[in-house]
Design an enzyme around this catalytic site. Structure first.
Site, PDB file in Angstrom:
ATOM      1  N   GLY B  70       0.873  -1.084   0.022  1.00 48.86           N
ATOM      2  CA  GLY B  70       0.002  -0.072   0.057  1.00 48.86           C
ATOM      3  C   GLY B  70       0.924   1.529  -0.002  1.00 48.86           C
ATOM      4  N   CYS B 324       0.341   7.388  23.688  1.00 47.44           N
ATOM      5  CA  CYS B 324       1.372   6.723  24.393  1.00 47.44           C
ATOM      6  C   CYS B 324       1.704   5.602  23.286  1.00 47.44           C
ATOM      7  CB  CYS B 324       1.229   6.276  25.630  1.00 47.44           C
ATOM      8  SG  CYS B 324       0.568   7.369  26.753  1.00 47.44           S
TER       9      CYS B 324
HETATM   10  C1  LIG Z   1      -5.269   2.996   4.596  1.00 50.53           C
HETATM   11  C2  LIG Z   1      -3.989   2.400   4.342  1.00 50.53           C
HETATM   12  N1  LIG Z   1      -3.137   2.912   3.544  1.00 50.53           N
HETATM   13  C3  LIG Z   1      -1.915   2.136   3.600  1.00 50.53           C
HETATM   14  C4  LIG Z   1      -1.453   1.576   4.229  1.00 50.53           C
HETATM   15  C5  LIG Z   1       0.153   0.649   4.013  1.00 50.53           C
HETATM   16  O1  LIG Z   1       0.016  -0.469   3.473  1.00 50.53           O
HETATM   17  P1  LIG Z   1       1.281  -1.239   3.480  1.00 50.53           P
HETATM   18  O2  LIG Z   1       1.746  -1.824   4.732  1.00 50.53           O
HETATM   19  O3  LIG Z   1       0.946  -2.414   2.616  1.00 50.53           O
HETATM   20  O4  LIG Z   1       2.340  -0.441   2.687  1.00 50.53           O
HETATM   21  C6  LIG Z   1      -2.229   0.822   5.230  1.00 50.53           C
HETATM   22  C7  LIG Z   1      -1.751  -0.231   6.093  1.00 50.53           C
HETATM   23  O5  LIG Z   1      -1.467  -0.029   7.298  1.00 50.53           O
HETATM   24  C8  LIG Z   1      -3.378   1.467   5.374  1.00 50.53           C
HETATM   25  O6  LIG Z   1      -4.244   1.011   6.180  1.00 50.53           O
HETATM   26  S1  FES Z   2       3.839   7.616  26.585  1.00 53.24           S
HETATM   27 FE1  FES Z   2       2.436   8.505  27.690  1.00 53.24          FE
HETATM   28  S2  FES Z   2       2.776   7.957  29.696  1.00 53.24           S
HETATM   29 FE2  FES Z   2       4.265   6.968  28.758  1.00 53.24          FE
END
Ligand SMILES: Cc1ncc(COP(=O)(O)O)c(C=O)c1O
Ligand code: FES
Lengths: 139, 392
Positions: B70, B324
């Protein structure tokens, strides 16, 4: 990113969680940026921290640092507790991922804030400089 | 019990895909560019995979290009279209605030090159308004790129309407359909899509393989110079097993889509109903126009990373958009884009299902989740504040 076994141990079963209704000093600090909050309650007798509890809203390393930091100061004189650095806390946890170092600063600051509250409440004089911490300094 | 509920991150490879791939390692190991029969077997395998994928999205097989996934397809389509149109003096790009980083960071890079970027609002329900696209299009608009479905909150965008507007105005239209392909019906012709990114590992295919649909006539600049693969546009010996596996996975997903969707929606609604019984919880994004397997929730007074790790200790794999977990200390831009304040976005949880999940697993999640939230709230100074304010 990976947490050490020690971090997971303290996160899974954190020590000293809770509040002290009759606390002698209470300190609350927050990390303005990631929004995490740590609140520390101290019971102090003759300059010794006889009991300590914490409440934390934050990530696993924030909870684990709260747990181990409270262990480290329990039963210690105030002067020793004030010497606790976030570095020592991180070492005791067998390290934290780089992006999580800031979480350990909260524990150090929460302890200082609670001691300062105790000093203020009891009219004990102290060196302001020692308690001068900038919440943002680690960013 | 082990429950994998992070299928938007990646999926387990399907049996069909694995079965289709094995011969590519053992017998069909030739180079598709070789003229001997071993090579020709591989050539046919790649050709057939391209036909299969084209059929699944109603495209001409000639318009389907393979890539590493992607991110690569997004980069290729967006940078390629931008540079192509810049030659005609068009340097304005329209997108949305909650695109995947593969799109947003690409747009940032183009902005530094001198392109002007307009990021459209996605409103509280997480859906772009087609009229906003229409109003944003200018004389110098080079490209519109709007994702088909959002990866965090699962909202499905009015791609057909946006495509029609772009076609009417003569503007190129790309969609990042990584979360949509294999999950909802897609017809690139009916939707007037010029370019579309997809990725194998989001629909039970292998990782590191994906594709770009690019309509005939759009001469994207070559991505990799070298051999003649992918009509000279992306050189390099094809990853035959991955291509074959992706095609088999997509065919399987499309053949069973109707049945899977019914099952997924039932489980999704079961989860949503249970989650909304939890005090100060909310579901993010439009309730109707969302991916069949996506549940995105927020729990006030709870931090997402802790929640996610406690769930993991119970055997439940999920994800969170909390600050986080981001490593950047900022909550997910997606949750902020729908108007959530930092504190609420901080307590986010995404459960993303696939057809291998069961209603029993949903019950298990709903049994384990509330006590974890109670436990975290019990130790949360923020929850204490929220409670105090409520009793005021
Ligand atoms: C909406 C969207 N676009 C792009 C990607 C990236 O895809 P890839 O991990 O195959 O590079 C992802 C995956 O995390 C996604 O959810
Ligand atoms: S990253 Fe937010 S408390 Fe640790």
């Amino acid at each position: 990113m990976e947490y050490s076994e020690k971090v997971m141990e303290h996160f899974t079963n954190p020590h000293n969680v809770g509040k002290l209704d009759d606390a002698d000093g209470v300190g609350e600090v927050g990390n303005a940026k990631c929004g995490d909050i740590m609140k520390m309650y101290l019971k102090i007798e003759n300059g010794i921290i006889t009991d300590v509890k914490f409440n934390t809203y934050g990530c696993a390393s924030a909870i684990a640092t709260s747990s181990i930091a409270t262990d480290m100061i329990k039963g210690q004189p105030i002067s020793e507790a004030l010497k606790l650095t976030n570095k020592a806390v991180v070492e005791a946890l067998d390290g934290l991922p780089a992006v999580k170092i800031h979480c350990s600063v909260l524990a150090e600051q929460a302890i200082k804030a609670a001691v300062k509250d105790y000093y203020d409440k009891n009219g004990i004089e102290y060196d302001e400089a020692e308690f001068h911490f900038n919440e943002e300094h680690h960013h | 019990m082990k429950v994998y509920a992070d299928n938007a991150a990646t999926t387990k490879i399907s049996k069909k895909a694995l079965q289709a791939m094995m011969p590519c390692f053992e017998t069909i190991y030739g180079n598709p560019s070789s003229l001997h029969s071993v090579g020709q077997d591989a050539f046919h395998a790649v050709r057939d995979a391209r036909i299969t994928i084209a059929e699944c999205i109603n495209a001409d097989p000639d318009d389907v290009y393979f890539s590493s996934g992607g991110s690569e397809s997004d980069n290729w389509a967006i940078k390629g279209a931008a540079h192509l149109m810049a030659k005609k003096g068009k340097k304005h790009i329209i997108s949305s605030k909650f695109e995947h980083h593969a799109v947003l960071h690409t747009l940032n890079a183009l902005e530094k090159e001198g392109f002007e970027i307009t990021l459209l609002d996605v409103y509280e329900n997480g859906i772009v308004k087609p009229e906003d696209v229409k109003n944003a299009i200018r004389e110098d608009t080079a490209l519109v790129t709007i994702m088909y479905a959002n990866n965090e909150i699962g909202t499905i965008q009015p791609i057909g309407e946006i495509g029609a507007i772009c076609r009417e105005k003569g503007v190129l239209f790309h969609t990042d359909a990584v979360q949509a392909v294999g999950h909802i019906p897609i017809d690139v012709q009916a939707d007037n899509i010029d370019m579309m990114s997809f990725s194998g590992h989001k629909f039970h295919g292998p990782k590191g393989i994906g594709g770009l649909y690019c309509k005939k006539g759009i001469r994207l600049p070559n991505l990799i110079e070298g051999g003649a693969q992918e009509k000279n546009r992306r050189a390099g010996t094809e990853n035959v097993p991955a291509i074959v596996g992706m095609a088999a996975a997509l065919k399987d997903a499309c053949d069973n889509m109707e049945e899977n969707t019914k099952k997924l929606i039932a489980m999704r609604e079961q989860l949503i109903e249970g989650i909304l019984k939890i005090d100060l919880s909310r579901i993010n994004g439009d309730r109707e126009h969302r991916l069949p397997g996506n549940v995105s929730a927020c729990f006030e007074g709870v931090e997402g990373e802790s929640l996610l790790l406690y769930l993991d200790l119970m055997g439940i794999s999920a994800s969170s958009g909390s600050a986080c977990t981001s490593g950047s200390l900022d909550p997910s831009h997606v949750l902020l884009s729908i108007g959530l304040v930092h504190e609420v976005a901080h307590g986010s949880l995404r459960l993303s299902l696939c057809e291998d999940n069961t209603p029993e697993e949903m019950e298990y999640i709903l049994e384990k989740l509330p006590p974890i939230i109670d436990r975290l709230r019990d130790m949360s100074p923020l929850w204490e504040k929220i409670q105090k304010e409520r009793t005021k």
